[in-house]
Motif scaffolding. Structure first.
Motif, short mmCIF file in Angstrom:
data_model
loop_
_atom_site.label_atom_id
_atom_site.label_comp_id
_atom_site.label_asym_id
_atom_site.label_seq_id
_atom_site.Cartn_x
_atom_site.Cartn_y
_atom_site.Cartn_z
N VAL A 165 -8.94 1.87 -6.79
CA VAL A 165 -8.63 1.56 -5.39
C VAL A 165 -9.65 0.56 -4.84
O VAL A 165 -9.27 -0.39 -4.15
N ILE A 166 -10.92 0.72 -5.17
CA ILE A 166 -11.94 -0.24 -4.70
C ILE A 166 -11.67 -1.63 -5.26
O ILE A 166 -11.77 -2.63 -4.55
N LEU A 167 -11.31 -1.71 -6.54
CA LEU A 167 -11.00 -3.01 -7.15
C LEU A 167 -9.80 -3.67 -6.48
O LEU A 167 -9.83 -4.85 -6.13
N LEU A 168 -8.72 -2.90 -6.31
CA LEU A 168 -7.50 -3.45 -5.70
C LEU A 168 -7.74 -3.81 -4.24
O LEU A 168 -7.25 -4.83 -3.77
N LYS A 169 -8.50 -3.00 -3.55
CA LYS A 169 -8.84 -3.29 -2.15
C LYS A 169 -9.53 -4.65 -2.05
O LYS A 169 -9.22 -5.45 -1.17
N ASP A 180 -8.91 9.45 1.10
CA ASP A 180 -9.28 10.32 -0.02
C ASP A 180 -9.26 11.76 0.50
O ASP A 180 -10.23 12.24 1.07
N GLY A 181 -8.13 12.43 0.34
CA GLY A 181 -7.96 13.79 0.85
C GLY A 181 -8.94 14.77 0.24
O GLY A 181 -9.42 15.69 0.90
N ASN A 182 -9.26 14.60 -1.03
CA ASN A 182 -10.19 15.50 -1.70
C ASN A 182 -11.59 15.38 -1.08
O ASN A 182 -12.25 16.38 -0.80
N VAL A 217 -6.83 8.73 -4.71
CA VAL A 217 -7.18 8.03 -3.48
C VAL A 217 -6.00 7.12 -3.13
O VAL A 217 -5.45 6.44 -3.99
N GLN A 218 -5.61 7.14 -1.87
CA GLN A 218 -4.47 6.34 -1.43
C GLN A 218 -4.97 5.06 -0.77
O GLN A 218 -5.96 5.06 -0.03
#
Length: 77
Positions: free
Chosen positions: A18-22, A36-38, A54-55
């Motif tokens: 997710v960090i990379l795609l963000k 990140d619900g968790n 993570v969404q």
């Protein structure tokens, strides 16, 4: 408080992916929000449950621009 902006979930994965795609999306001027619900549950004092990943969300108006980048990131291009 209603902003009138609708966000859609465009990707769910590990925190690293997710960090990379963000970064890829934001480099193209596409704003993002992560959920990140968790981690939220952990910070609130809850434990257990299942990890759903993570969404990554983008504004609905940016969907058309973001999808090709997500597909390329996933190797679907």
């Amino acid at each position: 408080m209603k902003s009138g902006k609708k966000y859609i979930n465009i990707y769910t994965g590990s925190m690293v992916s997710v960090i990379l795609l963000k970064g890829i999306l934001e480099a193209q001027g596409i704003g993002t929000i992560t959920k990140d619900g968790n981690e939220s549950g952990r910070l609130a004092g809850f434990s257990g449950g299942s990890y759903g990943g993570v969404q990554l969300f983008v504004m609905e108006a940016d969907r058309e621009s973001a999808l090709p980048l997500v597909n390329e990131f996933e190797g679907k291009s």
